[in-house]
Structure formats: structure tokens, C-alpha cells
Design a protein around this motif. Structure first.
Motif, PDB file in Angstrom:
ATOM      1  N   MET A   1       0.822  -1.128  -0.058  1.00 39.27           N
ATOM      2  CA  MET A   1      -0.038   0.127   0.039  1.00 39.27           C
ATOM      3  C   MET A   1       1.005   1.145   0.038  1.00 39.27           C
ATOM      4  O   MET A   1       2.120   1.506   0.562  1.00 39.27           O
ATOM      5  N   GLU A   2       0.463   2.129  -0.819  1.00 37.57           N
ATOM      6  CA  GLU A   2       1.229   3.495  -0.750  1.00 37.57           C
ATOM      7  C   GLU A   2       0.889   4.329   0.258  1.00 37.57           C
ATOM      8  O   GLU A   2      -0.158   4.712   0.480  1.00 37.57           O
ATOM      9  N   LEU A   3       2.189   5.177   0.626  1.00 38.49           N
ATOM     10  CA  LEU A   3       1.741   5.930   1.579  1.00 38.49           C
ATOM     11  C   LEU A   3       1.171   7.217   1.093  1.00 38.49           C
ATOM     12  O   LEU A   3       1.586   7.893   0.197  1.00 38.49           O
ATOM     13  N   LYS A   4       0.264   7.860   1.743  1.00 35.77           N
ATOM     14  CA  LYS A   4      -0.579   8.853   1.345  1.00 35.77           C
ATOM     15  C   LYS A   4       0.259  10.160   1.718  1.00 35.77           C
ATOM     16  O   LYS A   4       0.717  10.153   2.807  1.00 35.77           O
ATOM     17  N   ILE A   5       0.196  11.239   0.820  1.00 31.60           N
ATOM     18  CA  ILE A   5       0.804  12.494   1.306  1.00 31.60           C
ATOM     19  C   ILE A   5      -0.119  13.595   1.413  1.00 31.60           C
ATOM     20  O   ILE A   5      -1.050  13.589   0.570  1.00 31.60           O
ATOM     21  N   ILE A   6       0.123  14.791   2.012  1.00 32.12           N
ATOM     22  CA  ILE A   6      -0.602  15.954   2.237  1.00 32.12           C
ATOM     23  C   ILE A   6       0.322  16.960   2.026  1.00 32.12           C
ATOM     24  O   ILE A   6       1.365  17.122   2.631  1.00 32.12           O
ATOM     25  N   SER A   7      -0.098  18.261   1.460  1.00 29.67           N
ATOM     26  CA  SER A   7       0.973  19.264   1.293  1.00 29.67           C
ATOM     27  C   SER A   7       0.671  20.279   2.679  1.00 29.67           C
ATOM     28  O   SER A   7      -0.361  20.103   3.212  1.00 29.67           O
ATOM     29  N   PRO A   8       1.612  20.842   3.020  1.00 32.38           N
ATOM     30  CA  PRO A   8       1.521  22.059   4.101  1.00 32.38           C
ATOM     31  C   PRO A   8       0.298  22.889   3.763  1.00 32.38           C
ATOM     32  O   PRO A   8      -0.299  23.060   4.657  1.00 32.38           O
ATOM     33  N   GLU A   9       0.175  23.181   2.577  1.00 29.37           N
ATOM     34  CA  GLU A   9      -0.840  24.083   2.283  1.00 29.37           C
ATOM     35  C   GLU A   9      -2.207  23.419   2.380  1.00 29.37           C
ATOM     36  O   GLU A   9      -3.343  24.165   2.787  1.00 29.37           O
ATOM     37  N   GLU A  10      -2.467  22.459   2.069  1.00 27.73           N
ATOM     38  CA  GLU A  10      -3.592  21.477   2.374  1.00 27.73           C
ATOM     39  C   GLU A  10      -3.886  21.432   3.844  1.00 27.73           C
ATOM     40  O   GLU A  10      -5.117  21.452   4.426  1.00 27.73           O
ATOM     41  N   VAL A  11      -2.731  21.300   4.703  1.00 27.79           N
ATOM     42  CA  VAL A  11      -2.962  21.215   6.131  1.00 27.79           C
ATOM     43  C   VAL A  11      -3.616  22.521   6.613  1.00 27.79           C
ATOM     44  O   VAL A  11      -4.462  22.810   7.390  1.00 27.79           O
ATOM     45  N   LYS A  12      -2.789  23.803   6.162  1.00 29.50           N
ATOM     46  CA  LYS A  12      -3.395  24.959   6.578  1.00 29.50           C
ATOM     47  C   LYS A  12      -4.793  25.378   6.389  1.00 29.50           C
ATOM     48  O   LYS A  12      -5.412  25.807   6.933  1.00 29.50           O
ATOM     49  N   GLN A  13      -5.111  24.751   5.110  1.00 36.43           N
ATOM     50  CA  GLN A  13      -6.342  25.158   4.593  1.00 36.43           C
ATOM     51  C   GLN A  13      -7.427  24.347   5.443  1.00 36.43           C
ATOM     52  O   GLN A  13      -8.509  24.878   5.857  1.00 36.43           O
ATOM     53  N   LEU A  14      -7.197  22.922   5.724  1.00 37.71           N
ATOM     54  CA  LEU A  14      -7.936  21.989   6.721  1.00 37.71           C
ATOM     55  C   LEU A  14      -8.174  22.827   8.003  1.00 37.71           C
ATOM     56  O   LEU A  14      -9.267  23.095   8.677  1.00 37.71           O
ATOM     57  N   LEU A  15      -7.056  23.543   8.738  1.00 38.40           N
ATOM     58  CA  LEU A  15      -7.247  24.067  10.165  1.00 38.40           C
ATOM     59  C   LEU A  15      -7.699  25.349   9.877  1.00 38.40           C
ATOM     60  O   LEU A  15      -8.687  25.610  10.718  1.00 38.40           O
ATOM     61  N   LYS A  16      -7.714  26.105   8.671  1.00 36.82           N
ATOM     62  CA  LYS A  16      -8.395  27.325   8.405  1.00 36.82           C
ATOM     63  C   LYS A  16      -9.881  27.136   8.721  1.00 36.82           C
ATOM     64  O   LYS A  16     -10.763  27.951   8.945  1.00 36.82           O
ATOM     65  N   GLU A  17     -10.324  26.019   7.987  1.00 38.43           N
ATOM     66  CA  GLU A  17     -11.855  25.541   7.757  1.00 38.43           C
ATOM     67  C   GLU A  17     -12.291  25.010   9.199  1.00 38.43           C
ATOM     68  O   GLU A  17     -13.435  24.803   9.280  1.00 38.43           O
ATOM     69  N   GLY A  18     -11.403  24.862  10.098  1.00 42.44           N
ATOM     70  CA  GLY A  18     -11.901  24.399  11.367  1.00 42.44           C
ATOM     71  C   GLY A  18     -11.851  22.921  11.520  1.00 42.44           C
ATOM     72  O   GLY A  18     -12.902  22.327  12.167  1.00 42.44           O
ATOM     73  N   LYS A  19     -11.555  22.089  10.465  1.00 46.71           N
ATOM     74  CA  LYS A  19     -11.745  20.888  10.405  1.00 46.71           C
ATOM     75  C   LYS A  19     -11.080  19.993  11.692  1.00 46.71           C
ATOM     76  O   LYS A  19      -9.992  20.480  12.111  1.00 46.71           O
ATOM     77  N   ASN A  20     -11.708  18.923  11.961  1.00 46.74           N
ATOM     78  CA  ASN A  20     -11.347  18.546  13.202  1.00 46.74           C
ATOM     79  C   ASN A  20     -10.265  17.465  12.719  1.00 46.74           C
ATOM     80  O   ASN A  20     -10.558  16.156  12.384  1.00 46.74           O
ATOM     81  N   ILE A  21      -8.657  17.667  12.445  1.00 41.91           N
ATOM     82  CA  ILE A  21      -7.762  16.797  12.019  1.00 41.91           C
ATOM     83  C   ILE A  21      -6.790  16.501  13.140  1.00 41.91           C
ATOM     84  O   ILE A  21      -6.804  17.256  13.827  1.00 41.91           O
ATOM     85  N   SER A  22      -6.248  15.219  12.919  1.00 41.82           N
ATOM     86  CA  SER A  22      -5.050  14.896  13.841  1.00 41.82           C
ATOM     87  C   SER A  22      -3.785  15.003  13.318  1.00 41.82           C
ATOM     88  O   SER A  22      -3.541  14.655  12.581  1.00 41.82           O
ATOM     89  N   LEU A  23      -3.112  16.005  13.997  1.00 44.31           N
ATOM     90  CA  LEU A  23      -1.760  16.342  13.633  1.00 44.31           C
ATOM     91  C   LEU A  23      -0.736  15.575  14.506  1.00 44.31           C
ATOM     92  O   LEU A  23      -0.871  16.155  16.063  1.00 44.31           O
ATOM     93  N   ILE A  24       0.334  14.995  14.239  1.00 43.64           N
ATOM     94  CA  ILE A  24       1.104  14.370  15.248  1.00 43.64           C
ATOM     95  C   ILE A  24       2.485  14.799  14.738  1.00 43.64           C
ATOM     96  O   ILE A  24       2.988  14.471  13.713  1.00 43.64           O
TER      97      ILE A  24
END
Length: 100
Positions: A1-24
Motif C-alpha cells: 500500500m502506498e503512503l498518502k501525502i498531504i501538502s503543508p498548504e492543504e494542512v493549513k487549509q483544513l485548519l483554517k476551515e476548522g476541520k477536526n484533524i489529527s496532527l502528530i
């Protein structure tokens, strides 16, 4: 299975939208002392194996380090353990200003 990646911009956007995401954040104490994403939970890379019970298997987690390399290793390890993870590509270097 391939590792999924996310860009810093996408992370910032999710946080800006107030999404409940888990960051470690898997960096060392002195790195985190220089600033981290406020929403991120700090679990040092070396402590991940013994702190697995703190990581919810039902949720997807975004793993963060300085440049994206350690977080990639941690992400692959967690995937092997059956966790849902994404690696934040480029790490905090790419994320830029930690306090924005």
C-alpha cells in the motif's frame, strides 16, 4: 500500500476551515520548542512505538517532522501497525511560519 501525502498548504487549509484533524509532530523537544502547529500533538519519533495506545486507530493522522523524512518513516511504521496516516510533505520547513 502506498503512503498518502498531504501538502503543508492543504494542512493549513483544513485548519483554517476548522476541520477536526489529527496532527502528530514527531520532532525532538528542542525542535518543537522553536514552534509547532498549535493543534499538533507532540510524540517524539523514538517514543511512537511505546505510545501507540495514545493514537486512535479509527482516525486518520497527519504526521509531521522538520523536513518530511522522519515523518515518512513514522508514517510507514504506523501503516504497518494498521493506522490511517498521511505524511506532511516537506515538513515544518515547507510549512513556514509556525505561528500563522
Amino acid at each position: 500500500m502506498e503512503l498518502k501525502i498531504i501538502s503543508p498548504e492543504e494542512v493549513k487549509q483544513l485548519l483554517k476551515e476548522g476541520k477536526n484533524i489529527s496532527l502528530i509532530d514527531v520532532r525532538e523537544d528542542e525542535e518543537v520548542a522553536e514552534g509547532k502547529i498549535p493543534e499538533a500533538v507532540h510524540i517524539k519519533m523514538g517514543e511512537i512505538p511505546e505510545r501507540l495506545d495514545e493514537i486512535d486507530k479509527e482516525k486518520e493522522h497527519i504526521i509531521i517532522c522538520r523536513s518530511g523524512r522522519r515523518s515518512e518513516n513514522v508514517s510507514l511504521f504506523l501503516m504497518d501497525q494498521g493506522y490511517k496516516v498521511k505524511n506532511m510533505e516537506g515538513g515544518m520547513l515547507a510549512y513556514g511560519d509556525h505561528n500563522s
